[in-house]
Scaffold this active site. Sequence first.
Site, PDB file in Angstrom:
ATOM      1  N   HIS B 339       0.716  -1.269  -0.035  1.00  0.00           N
ATOM      2  CA  HIS B 339       0.272  -0.092   0.058  1.00  0.00           C
ATOM      3  C   HIS B 339       0.771   1.559  -0.155  1.00  0.00           C
ATOM      4  O   HIS B 339       0.271   2.483   0.006  1.00  0.00           O
ATOM      5  CB  HIS B 339      -0.872   0.193   1.361  1.00  0.00           C
ATOM      6  CG  HIS B 339      -2.317  -0.628   1.040  1.00  0.00           C
ATOM      7  ND1 HIS B 339      -2.065  -2.272   1.312  1.00  0.00           N
ATOM      8  CD2 HIS B 339      -3.510  -0.415   0.924  1.00  0.00           C
ATOM      9  CE1 HIS B 339      -3.528  -2.576   0.881  1.00  0.00           C
ATOM     10  NE2 HIS B 339      -4.190  -1.460   0.777  1.00  0.00           N
ATOM     11  N   GLU B 364      -2.482 -16.207  24.777  1.00  0.00           N
ATOM     12  CA  GLU B 364      -2.601 -17.591  24.459  1.00  0.00           C
ATOM     13  C   GLU B 364      -1.467 -18.318  24.536  1.00  0.00           C
ATOM     14  O   GLU B 364      -1.316 -19.143  23.641  1.00  0.00           O
ATOM     15  CB  GLU B 364      -3.794 -18.100  23.698  1.00  0.00           C
ATOM     16  CG  GLU B 364      -5.194 -17.320  24.049  1.00  0.00           C
ATOM     17  CD  GLU B 364      -6.346 -18.119  23.683  1.00  0.00           C
ATOM     18  OE1 GLU B 364      -6.355 -19.157  23.470  1.00  0.00           O
ATOM     19  OE2 GLU B 364      -7.549 -17.402  23.859  1.00  0.00           O
TER      20      GLU B 364
END
Lengths: 249, 382
Positions: B339, B364
Amino acid sequence: MKVLVPVKRVVDYNVKIRVKADGSGVETANVKMSMNPFDEIAVEQAVRLKEAGAAEEVVAVSIGPQQAQETIRTALAMGADRGIHIKHDGEVEPLAVAKLLKAVVEKEGPELVLTGKQAIDDDCNQTGQMLAALLGWAQGTFASKLEIADGGAKVTREVDGGLETIQLKLPAIVSVDLRLNEPRYASLPNIMKAKKKPIDAHEPADFGVDPTPRLKTVKVSEPPPRQGGIKVESVDELVEKLKTEAKVI
Amino acid sequence: MALDTETLTHLIDTVRRFVDERLIPIEPRVEEENAIPPEIVREMRDLGLFGLSIPEAHGGLGLSMAEEVEIAFALGRASPCFRSLIGTNNGIGSQGIIIDGTSEQKTEWLPRLASGEVIGSFALTEPDVGSDAAAVALSARPEGDSYVLNGTKRYITNAPIAGLFTVMARTDPSVRGAKGVSAFLVPAGTPGLTVGKPDRKMGQRGTLTADVMFDDCRVPASAVIGGVAGRGFATAMKVLDRGRLHIAAICCAAASRLLDESLAYARERKQFGQPIAEFQLIQAMLAESRTELYAGTSMVRDAARKRDAGQAVTLESSCCKLFCSEMVGRVADRAVQIHGGAGYMADYPVERFYRDVRLFRLYEGTSQIQQLIIAREMLKET
């Protein structure tokens, strides 16, 4: 009251349509198929009638190849109670569909048939009207509002000049337009439960209807690509070109 | 697989459509307001998204792992905050009860978690307890037929909206490490439990995390998951095991969104008189991302199938979590690169995703913890 909803399997509305190289039709191999969006609105309306206590049973019917059962399942997941599949490979035209639906109506005895106003593949906009004619029933087309009361249906129709409201005697055919409602997403638990709802399988011959097309498709072609714009030097030139080239004034 | 292909396809198509029509268009608003609009939360409930992994007998869909990851591949294409909203009920907020809970605990909580009526939250991390999860310090002092909880939990996902907390606490201070830890079910509103102000995060706006404080918070002995104290750490590890595959699938989904955004931009953006997609250096980035995404997706599907077949997949889950979270980081980086300057601007989704996906390498179990688990499992095998 029992409501019958015919549903058609069409190329998904998000798919960019491609014409087959030989011009014989539209490419459907490996193309995502879905329920005709207008039919989804019809199913939603039928399910809402049931939820409001105005209808007891909603039956979805589809005429098409084996995979049309997936379209029926979508209706069942949205809340229809059972399905009827009339298996037919190849093209069916509105009149054949209307004849088959007439036979289903005679067998099932619904008081209301809710159809999409047209299918987005062929844009015929004929089936509902033909069915009403074959049955000799009242019809309200292009409904943007529907109320069921006192053995009748009050239908607000989207017509060119604005809105027209008519009162129909039941049984009736109502074809639905875009603004009638916003169809729900079938919930994931209901999609799983839909698998257990029954679908009756039939063939056109079971109803004594010959679905052989009466029309022959001569040629299918893509719309001409849009031409690039041009800049004109003066208003006079613009008027001239509108007269001679665009031929709009 | 429990479901037939047609039904599974129907489920996935419905989620995809919901993501495209309802979730993606609302992403800028969620970013702005740091909240998911209530009507979207309601639609997610109506759709049944909170109960994907909860057994059918308790009101959920009871999807197998292979089915759940397919849904995650579809759902994760939208901003990760939507996934997080349903993530705790499907993962760390409910799995403790599903895996080790008593039948009373299942009957009491699972149907409400499955419907989304109650949001579950998992409270393991503390100010001084992160990767060293067995060092849980929050104390649960036995007193008669109850326990009294004291301490603080940190960065607890969905805490400000949670109705139920799964809390890891030390019931036996004389036992150091994992064996002295028990898992408690503590409903929000229990006297002595307070939730702090939402944390200010780098990304994943729309997902709220906060401290959860326990000050002489009394819970009955029946609140211990499974009814037996001292098994909390084992429960927590089993819960995280399944969650890792889900997170890995979400990473793949985010990568696929980033890749689509990059492809669309590369086709549109013109430099030197042609779309930048025509340039080989741009193509190289797109191709690398696509290849890594394919690898990640394939790993997740393989591990999920093995888990459904009853194999232990601790090693595979960690491999998937490690690879996919690192992979989506690289894909996000390339997406911003493709981009150019636009990728640094908040007007383009890749800027937001670049910040959002950074978390996947941390929570996690960090990437380093996954490496340790993988190595430990390999050494066990030999």
